[in-house]
Scaffold this motif. Structure first.
Motif, PDB file in Angstrom:
ATOM      1  N   GLN A  19      48.017  39.558  -1.976  1.00 26.34           N
ATOM      2  CA  GLN A  19      47.006  38.759  -1.131  1.00 26.34           C
ATOM      3  C   GLN A  19      45.652  39.078  -1.965  1.00 26.34           C
ATOM      4  O   GLN A  19      44.730  38.219  -1.853  1.00 26.34           O
ATOM      5  CB  GLN A  19      47.327  39.138  -0.021  1.00 26.34           C
ATOM      6  CG  GLN A  19      46.360  38.731   1.254  1.00 26.34           C
ATOM      7  CD  GLN A  19      46.754  37.170   1.276  1.00 26.34           C
ATOM      8  OE1 GLN A  19      47.841  36.920   1.224  1.00 26.34           O
ATOM      9  NE2 GLN A  19      45.784  36.230   1.500  1.00 26.34           N
ATOM     10  N   ASP A  71      42.936  35.820  -2.401  1.00 24.74           N
ATOM     11  CA  ASP A  71      41.498  35.899  -2.043  1.00 24.74           C
ATOM     12  C   ASP A  71      40.462  35.511  -3.205  1.00 24.74           C
ATOM     13  O   ASP A  71      39.653  34.734  -2.949  1.00 24.74           O
ATOM     14  CB  ASP A  71      40.995  37.202  -1.450  1.00 24.74           C
ATOM     15  CG  ASP A  71      41.822  37.188   0.018  1.00 24.74           C
ATOM     16  OD1 ASP A  71      42.318  36.187   0.244  1.00 24.74           O
ATOM     17  OD2 ASP A  71      41.919  38.238   0.437  1.00 24.74           O
ATOM     18  N   ILE A  88      40.979  31.965  -4.711  1.00 26.76           N
ATOM     19  CA  ILE A  88      40.649  30.970  -3.716  1.00 26.76           C
ATOM     20  C   ILE A  88      39.015  30.740  -4.068  1.00 26.76           C
ATOM     21  O   ILE A  88      38.621  29.649  -4.071  1.00 26.76           O
ATOM     22  CB  ILE A  88      40.839  31.350  -2.334  1.00 26.76           C
ATOM     23  CG1 ILE A  88      42.324  31.121  -2.157  1.00 26.76           C
ATOM     24  CG2 ILE A  88      39.899  30.446  -1.513  1.00 26.76           C
ATOM     25  CD1 ILE A  88      42.772  31.307  -0.653  1.00 26.76           C
ATOM     26  N   ASP A  89      38.297  31.897  -4.005  1.00 19.38           N
ATOM     27  CA  ASP A  89      36.799  31.592  -4.262  1.00 19.38           C
ATOM     28  C   ASP A  89      36.499  30.854  -5.625  1.00 19.38           C
ATOM     29  O   ASP A  89      35.765  29.909  -5.651  1.00 19.38           O
ATOM     30  CB  ASP A  89      36.034  33.050  -4.265  1.00 19.38           C
ATOM     31  CG  ASP A  89      36.259  33.739  -3.100  1.00 19.38           C
ATOM     32  OD1 ASP A  89      36.356  32.918  -2.083  1.00 19.38           O
ATOM     33  OD2 ASP A  89      36.099  34.879  -2.771  1.00 19.38           O
ATOM     34  N   LYS A 124      37.535  27.187  -5.760  1.00 19.61           N
ATOM     35  CA  LYS A 124      36.602  26.262  -5.085  1.00 19.61           C
ATOM     36  C   LYS A 124      35.706  25.755  -6.152  1.00 19.61           C
ATOM     37  O   LYS A 124      35.218  24.531  -6.121  1.00 19.61           O
ATOM     38  CB  LYS A 124      36.188  26.887  -3.985  1.00 19.61           C
ATOM     39  CG  LYS A 124      36.864  26.857  -2.659  1.00 19.61           C
ATOM     40  CD  LYS A 124      36.136  27.459  -1.390  1.00 19.61           C
ATOM     41  CE  LYS A 124      37.008  27.795  -0.220  1.00 19.61           C
ATOM     42  NZ  LYS A 124      36.451  28.709   0.767  1.00 19.61           N
ATOM     43  N   ASP A 135      43.538  21.378   0.043  1.00 20.57           N
ATOM     44  CA  ASP A 135      42.469  20.459   0.462  1.00 20.57           C
ATOM     45  C   ASP A 135      41.155  21.775   0.339  1.00 20.57           C
ATOM     46  O   ASP A 135      41.156  22.789   0.925  1.00 20.57           O
ATOM     47  CB  ASP A 135      42.710  20.392   2.005  1.00 20.57           C
ATOM     48  CG  ASP A 135      41.582  19.730   2.881  1.00 20.57           C
ATOM     49  OD1 ASP A 135      40.471  19.465   2.244  1.00 20.57           O
ATOM     50  OD2 ASP A 135      41.553  19.454   4.028  1.00 20.57           O
ATOM     51  N   ASP A 152      38.278  21.359   1.600  1.00 18.99           N
ATOM     52  CA  ASP A 152      37.578  21.685   2.774  1.00 18.99           C
ATOM     53  C   ASP A 152      38.506  22.224   3.941  1.00 18.99           C
ATOM     54  O   ASP A 152      37.913  22.579   5.044  1.00 18.99           O
ATOM     55  CB  ASP A 152      36.953  20.448   3.363  1.00 18.99           C
ATOM     56  CG  ASP A 152      36.028  19.606   2.357  1.00 18.99           C
ATOM     57  OD1 ASP A 152      35.330  20.509   1.711  1.00 18.99           O
ATOM     58  OD2 ASP A 152      36.205  18.608   2.143  1.00 18.99           O
ATOM     59  N   GLY A 153      39.848  22.429   3.738  1.00 19.99           N
ATOM     60  CA  GLY A 153      40.655  23.007   4.652  1.00 19.99           C
ATOM     61  C   GLY A 153      40.998  24.586   4.439  1.00 19.99           C
ATOM     62  O   GLY A 153      40.294  25.038   3.671  1.00 19.99           O
ATOM     63  N   ASP A 154      41.941  24.858   5.191  1.00 19.82           N
ATOM     64  CA  ASP A 154      42.282  26.251   4.807  1.00 19.82           C
ATOM     65  C   ASP A 154      43.237  26.496   3.582  1.00 19.82           C
ATOM     66  O   ASP A 154      44.431  26.291   3.830  1.00 19.82           O
ATOM     67  CB  ASP A 154      42.993  26.732   6.232  1.00 19.82           C
ATOM     68  CG  ASP A 154      43.164  28.238   6.450  1.00 19.82           C
ATOM     69  OD1 ASP A 154      42.919  28.852   5.284  1.00 19.82           O
ATOM     70  OD2 ASP A 154      43.278  28.728   7.389  1.00 19.82           O
ATOM     71  N   MET A 155      42.576  26.993   2.603  1.00 19.30           N
ATOM     72  CA  MET A 155      43.457  27.291   1.380  1.00 19.30           C
ATOM     73  C   MET A 155      44.370  28.178   1.791  1.00 19.30           C
ATOM     74  O   MET A 155      45.686  27.999   1.038  1.00 19.30           O
ATOM     75  CB  MET A 155      42.476  27.694   0.206  1.00 19.30           C
ATOM     76  CG  MET A 155      41.644  26.571  -0.296  1.00 19.30           C
ATOM     77  SD  MET A 155      41.124  27.026  -1.786  1.00 19.30           S
ATOM     78  CE  MET A 155      40.067  25.567  -2.490  1.00 19.30           C
ATOM     79  N   LYS A 156      43.952  29.431   2.567  1.00 20.40           N
ATOM     80  CA  LYS A 156      45.223  30.343   2.846  1.00 20.40           C
ATOM     81  C   LYS A 156      46.264  29.754   3.251  1.00 20.40           C
ATOM     82  O   LYS A 156      47.465  30.187   2.929  1.00 20.40           O
ATOM     83  CB  LYS A 156      44.468  31.323   3.598  1.00 20.40           C
ATOM     84  CG  LYS A 156      43.522  32.499   2.732  1.00 20.40           C
ATOM     85  CD  LYS A 156      43.349  33.399   3.376  1.00 20.40           C
ATOM     86  CE  LYS A 156      42.382  34.446   2.660  1.00 20.40           C
ATOM     87  NZ  LYS A 156      41.776  35.652   3.577  1.00 20.40           N
ATOM     88  N   GLU A 157      46.026  28.709   4.246  1.00 16.02           N
ATOM     89  CA  GLU A 157      47.341  28.309   5.173  1.00 16.02           C
ATOM     90  C   GLU A 157      48.302  27.577   3.793  1.00 16.02           C
ATOM     91  O   GLU A 157      49.394  27.593   3.904  1.00 16.02           O
ATOM     92  CB  GLU A 157      46.599  27.221   5.844  1.00 16.02           C
ATOM     93  CG  GLU A 157      47.743  27.161   7.285  1.00 16.02           C
ATOM     94  CD  GLU A 157      47.174  25.973   8.064  1.00 16.02           C
ATOM     95  OE1 GLU A 157      46.141  26.533   8.723  1.00 16.02           O
ATOM     96  OE2 GLU A 157      47.557  24.967   8.275  1.00 16.02           O
TER      97      GLU A 157
END
Ligand SMILES: Nc1ncnc2c1ncn2[C@@H]1O[C@H](COP(=O)(O)OP(=O)(O)OP(=O)(O)O)[C@@H](O)[C@H]1O
Length: 359
Positions: free
Chosen positions: A176, A180, A183-184, A187, A227, A229-234
């Motif tokens: 996890q 994190d 993800i940053d 983007k 996505d 703009d969406g929730d990447m974690k999801e």
């Protein structure tokens, strides 16, 4: 940007070769098959990208029976001279700028900025997503040092996360933490890739009609499972069980793709060879425009075997579309007896030797 002097030592079939070229001029490299035309273009490309467009094996570029090769160039860039040198031995690249060692590839790639068009480029549409990602990444790396740094930090985190997923008992907390971080970084990369692709397509759409007689609409879409703009974690949560099963990160910018379209249909499904060639030429020349707008100078253009499938009218149309300020190298097996409305020079290449031919 111009290559003023190129020196090759034990590179492919060039034992020792040192040659000066003219800035802003078209250089026709003429020769029969297997004489060293593409090898010369490959040497210029290698100094720009630190890789070949023909092989991933560094050793295969070393002259048979030798232990190392060296490619060196004096490059003029925005009225400043650059001295670049790469020595390859034992699968390693040693980089030098003005004879001083350069440690990071990101400090070397793109100093000499060359764009290549070769027959293999048509496979851009049909080959694996990896090749399409590489096309975008290589160009962005040459344009932006930050992109190179961001991409390599993503690759590092991805490697660590995959390592963690490979453990017999997966440390979910650690996975996890890596996610994190990923993800940053992701983007930033996705945003840059999207922006680059959009501006490239604007240029390519303007250029495409010059290479195609038909009225066709070309497009490119960035394909991702995430996505922005969406929730990447999801998105990652949905595939986590699968990731544990396959011991690897299944979604992310390392899996993204680009879908090239002709009249709204995938190029790989509908385009003829001619349409694919026109599309790639428009992309490459569009790229040259972007580089010009960003850096104030055109890249060096390498056209390998482009002329073989074009009639004289198309050859002329292509040459007339090339900016006058651009230094260009074109390989050809036929002697061209045409009138060009700009400075051109002709060279004979025979068994790894080059000589200028005065008309
Ligand atoms: N590592 C190497 N050492 C020595 N010679 C090599 C090496 N790699 C390739 N060659 C030789 O280089 C020649 C091919 O050169 P190149 O690919 O530049 O041909 P070309 O002139 O572009 O020909 P074509 O018109 O057929 O494309 C061949 O003779 C090949 O055997």
């Amino acid at each position: 940007m111009n290559v003023e002097k190129l020196t090759c030592f034990h590179f492919r079939n060039y034992e020792t070769m040192s040659f000066s070229f003219t800035p802003k001029c078209i250089h026709f490299l003429y020769g029969k098959n297997a004489q060293g035309k593409t090898n010369l273009i490959e040497a210029i490309y290698f100094l720009s990208h630190l890789r070949s467009f023909r092989t991933n094996q560094l050793d295969s570029m070393i002259m048979h029976g030798c232990k190392e090769f060296c490619v060196q160039a004096t490059v003029e860039s925005n009225h400043r001279k650059e001295e670049l040198k790469v020595i390859v031995d034992h699968q390693k690249k040693h980089l030098f700028r003005f004879q001083n060692p350069v440690k990071k590839y990101s400090d070397f790639i793109g100093i000499e900025n060359a764009i290549l068009f070769c027959p293999d480029d048509l496979s851009l549409f049909t080959s694996s997503p990896k090749n399409r990602r590489r096309f975008i990444d290589m160009e962005l790396m040459k344009l932006s040092k930050t992109y190179t740094v961001t991409l390599s930090s993503y690759q590092k985190i991805l490697k660590q996360r995959n390592q963690a997923l490979k453990q017999s008992k997966v440390d979910e907390c650690l996975v996890q933490i890596y996610l994190d971080q990923m993800i940053d970084v992701q983007k930033i990369i996705m945003k840059q890739r999207n922006e680059f692709l959009n501006s490239l397509m604007i240029k390519a759409r303007e250029l495409y009609p010059f290479f195609s007689n038909e009225k066709e609409y070309i497009d490119a879409k960035y394909i991702t499972f995430i996505d922005l703009d969406g929730d990447m974690k999801e998105a990652y949560a949905k595939v986590f069980e699968k990731e544990k099963k396959y011991h690897q990160t299944l979604i992310g910018i390392h899996r993204d793709d680009i879908l090239f379209e002709l009249n709204g249909k995938p190029v790989c499904e509908v385009a003829s060879q001619g349409q694919k060639r026109s599309f790639v030429l428009a992309l490459k020349l569009g790229l040259a425009q972007i580089i010009y707008e960003k850096s104030g100078q055109y890249p060096i253009l390498l056209l390998d075997d482009v002329f073989s499938e074009l009639d004289n009218l198309r050859k002329r149309q292509l040459i007339e579309k090339l900016p006058n300020d651009m230094q260009i190298f074109i390989t050809t097996t036929e002697r061209l007896n045409m009138h060009w409305n700009r400075e051109v020079r002709f060279y004979d290449i025979e068994q790894g030797r080059i000589k200028e031919v005065y008309k």
